[in-house]
Design an enzyme around this catalytic site. Structure first.
Site, mmCIF file in Angstrom:
data_model
loop_
_atom_site.group_PDB
_atom_site.id
_atom_site.type_symbol
_atom_site.label_atom_id
_atom_site.label_comp_id
_atom_site.label_asym_id
_atom_site.label_seq_id
_atom_site.Cartn_x
_atom_site.Cartn_y
_atom_site.Cartn_z
ATOM 1 N N PRO A 122 -7.544 -21.571 -21.704
ATOM 2 C CA PRO A 122 -7.005 -20.210 -21.532
ATOM 3 C C PRO A 122 -5.768 -20.220 -20.646
ATOM 4 O O PRO A 122 -5.518 -21.195 -19.918
ATOM 5 C CB PRO A 122 -8.170 -19.449 -20.871
ATOM 6 C CG PRO A 122 -9.375 -20.300 -21.082
ATOM 7 C CD PRO A 122 -8.909 -21.708 -21.165
ATOM 8 N N GLY A 153 -4.266 -24.169 -15.523
ATOM 9 C CA GLY A 153 -3.662 -25.337 -14.884
ATOM 10 C C GLY A 153 -3.243 -26.442 -15.829
ATOM 11 O O GLY A 153 -3.175 -27.605 -15.412
ATOM 12 N N GLU A 211 -19.245 8.323 -11.255
ATOM 13 C CA GLU A 211 -19.402 6.981 -10.680
ATOM 14 C C GLU A 211 -20.786 6.809 -10.056
ATOM 15 O O GLU A 211 -21.351 5.711 -10.078
ATOM 16 C CB GLU A 211 -18.309 6.740 -9.633
ATOM 17 C CG GLU A 211 -16.901 6.768 -10.184
ATOM 18 C CD GLU A 211 -16.694 5.761 -11.302
ATOM 19 O OE1 GLU A 211 -17.377 4.712 -11.298
ATOM 20 O OE2 GLU A 211 -15.863 6.021 -12.180
#
Length: 636
Positions: free
Chosen positions: A196, A200, A418
């Site tokens: 993805p 790195g 919420e």
């Protein structure tokens, strides 16, 4: 030569050229010489009208009349009496070795224009990026990194231990090829890094260059693409020729999917520049000529679009997966990035790593940077754990939009919405633990309920997914139960719940329809595989799928309504506490569910007291983005 020195030389050259052109035009503008025949010349001399003459040994005569007018003529060789006539008339006589040749005269006349053209060519060559483009189109634009330059080593890479070990073996191949060749092994021709974005891949390639201690060529896939036909293939040839001259070496090609996509793709046919570049790349990697000692390392996050001929053994012998790091990898990555900043005594990297599941290496680097910026904003000398928490909330939920003006009614609706999410999440078995609930607008949402898993998840059971659906429906059910209203704030929740339920039916086989998948995976048009959308199931099956999706979502609504009805007092306490404090953490939610008072608490997102607050900056101002309906992070 610096750019300033070049600019000075260019201005000096321009002034010289202008001066030469000016002098040339001045000379050209002088009165032209009159052409006399010899008879008139003799008449002018005998009449005393000639002041002086210049005679060349080729009998070419130039001179001036007494009026200042210039003239020229030729002397017949059989007229030697001319000198006697000139002496009698007291004409000044000069001699020259000869008349200038025709080409010299032409050169002198054209010299200003030649200098001007030469200066223009020189100026165009000195322009940034100009160069000799006519002959450099087919040259490779790879950047060469020599072994003695600044290095990145495997010490600077963490979280991808398996990928690092596989690449370490490639480095040993380059350093000690005889160790493997004596057993019949051969050096890999290509290594494909797949993973993805932000995991790195490019950093690993730079680490390979630093560890292998060999020349390293770096180029992007888009550097091969030009508007001229054949340029990409020519650059591939030139790149591998440079690699052979510097063997053993490594060639790193980032974003190889720019030139390595499936051939014959799209609606426009397959004969295009990109495909010619790919064909040349295939030949260079495994053709008639061998490229011993040249290892191609490529990176992409789209391996599904690459041509099968590029992925076969003999070209890319190894496919190294660079996944998102686990908790141990995240701890190592955070430790590497935290070396550059001063940390407070309360900072625990292990806790920060556990609270950031799903983060890539780039996300973690951004987290550390945001924490350092937050500490600098507060005029702190070290970065504390609070800075890491603030940075994590900003990365996950977006920046707090404290300047947004919300009416009391909208604020109350958001608080109950919420509170419904938070209460259902806390009362659902197997759900991810609550982290924070806030009604301060963050990012695109008016309020956010955030959950963080205890550990990394790779598979999800049916009970967990049903719990996620229930949590998503908690907000809408709380609005209906306590405020007897429906708002658009639940739009994002409903969209996510419908999508998840459809996946449970069509992809995961979790419905009474059985362990079947419905609907082929979407193929992009540029792959040349699917041009029109079609379904591989009947209309009756489509109605059955819709019925099962509806059943999953409605059961989640009923479960959420039941939880909220049975714990309505706790729901009201949470909502009122949110209206008062604006943000609550997991511990506060537990206390409110248990009926315990919170006491005097300050919101984690509230403004600090004036004594602690950093001086206001001139660029502080309201966020221009308008308010959008309620949303919350996509569930895992």
């Amino acid at each position: 030569m610096t750019s300033t020195t070049k600019a000075i030389f260019l201005w000096i050259g321009a002034l010289l050229v202008l001066l030469i052109v000016y002098v040339g035009f001045q000379r050209a503008s002088m009165s032209p010489s009159k052409e006399f025949d010899f008879t008139r010349f003799v008449q002018e001399v005998e009449g005393g009208s000639v002041r002086e003459v210049t005679i060349a040994d080729s009998y070419y005569v130039t001179g001036f009349l007494t009026t200042g007018e210039r003239f020229r003529t030729y002397i017949p060789m059989e007229y030697p009496e001319l000198l006697d006539i000139l002496r009698r008339q007291r004409v000044i006589v000069r001699g020259e070795s000869g008349r200038p040749s025709g080409w010299m005269t032409a050169l002198i006349g054209w010299l200003p224009f030649l200098l001007l053209i030469g200066f223009w060519v020189f100026y165009m060559r000195q322009m940034p990026g100009a160069g000799n483009r006519a002959t450099s189109f087919g040259k490779s634009r790879a950047r060469l990194l020599m072994p003695n330059q600044k290095k990145v080593t495997f010490k600077d890479v963490a979280g991808v231990e398996e990928a690092r070990e596989e690449l370490r073996e490639v480095i040993e191949f380059l350093k000690e090829p005889q160790k493997f060749q004596k057993l019949g092994g051969r050096i890999p021709k290509g290594v494909l890094l797949v993973g993805p974005p932000g995991t790195g891949k490019t950093l690993l390639a730079r680490a390979i260059a630093g560890e292998a201690n060999v020349p390293f060529f770096s180029i992007s896939g888009s550097d091969f693409v030009e508007m001229f036909v054949g340029v990409g293939a020519s650059r591939v040839r030139d790149l591998f020729e440079q690699g052979k001259k510097n063997a053993p070496c490594i060639i790193f090609m980032d974003e190889i999917d720019a030139v390595g996509r499936h051939r014959g793709a799209g609606l426009g046919g397959g004969h295009d520049e990109r495909e010619q570049t790919l064909n040349q790349l295939l030949v260079e990697m495994d053709g008639f000529e061998s490229n011993e000692g040249v290892v191609l390392v490529a990176a992409t996050n789209r391996p599904d679009v690459l041509d099968p001929a590029l992925l076969r053994p003999g070209r890319f012998d190894r496919r190294v997966v660079v996944p998102r790091p686990d908790v141990k990898g995240r701890e190592g990555i955070l430790a590497i990035h935290a070396r550059k900043i001063p940390l407070g005594a309360d900072v625990d990297i292990a806790i920060a790593a556990r609270s950031t599941p799903g983060f890539s290496g780039a996300d973690l680097a951004n987290l550390v940077n945001e924490a350092a910026l937050n500490a600098a904003r507060m005029n702190q000398k070290v970065v504390s754990m609070e800075d890491f928490e603030a940075a994590k909330d900003k990365v996950l939920m977006g920046a707090a939009r404290k300047s947004l003006i919300i009416s009391d009614h909208e604020k109350r609706v958001t608080a109950y919405h919420e509170a419904g999410h938070a209460l259902v999440a806390a009362m659902t078995p197997g759900a991810d633990p609550l982290h924070k609930v806030t009604i301060i607008p963050r990012g695109m949402a008016l309020g956010v309920t955030q959950q963080l898993p205890v550990d990394d998840r790779h598979t999800y059971p049916l009970s967990y997914l049903e719990g996620q659906l229930t949590i998503m429906m908690g907000g809408r059910q709380a609005e209906e139960l306590c405020l007897d209203t429906m708002t658009t704030g639940a739009g994002n929740d409903i969209e996510q719940a419908t999508e998840l339920a459809r996946k449970m039916v069509c992809q995961f086989g979790m419905s009474p329809l059985g362990p079947l998948t419905f609907g082929s995976q979407e193929e992009l048009i540029f792959l040349g595989r699917e041009i029109s959308q079609h379904r591989d199931y009947s209309e009756a099956t489509a109605r059955a799928i819709d019925k099962q999706v509806h059943a999953f979502v409605m059961r989640a609504c009923e479960r959420a309504k039941q939880i909220l009805t049975e714990n309505k007092d706790a729901l009201v306490r949470i909502a009122e506490a949110l209206l008062k404090n604006e943000s609550l953490d997991a511990a506060a939610i537990k206390m409110l569910i248990a009926g315990q008072p919170l006491g005097e608490r300050r919101s984690p997102d509230a403004e600090p007291p004036a004594a602690e607050r950093a001086p206001a900056r001139a660029d502080d101002g309201p966020d221009p983005m308008p308010a959008l309906p309620h949303g919350k992070p996509v569930p895992a």
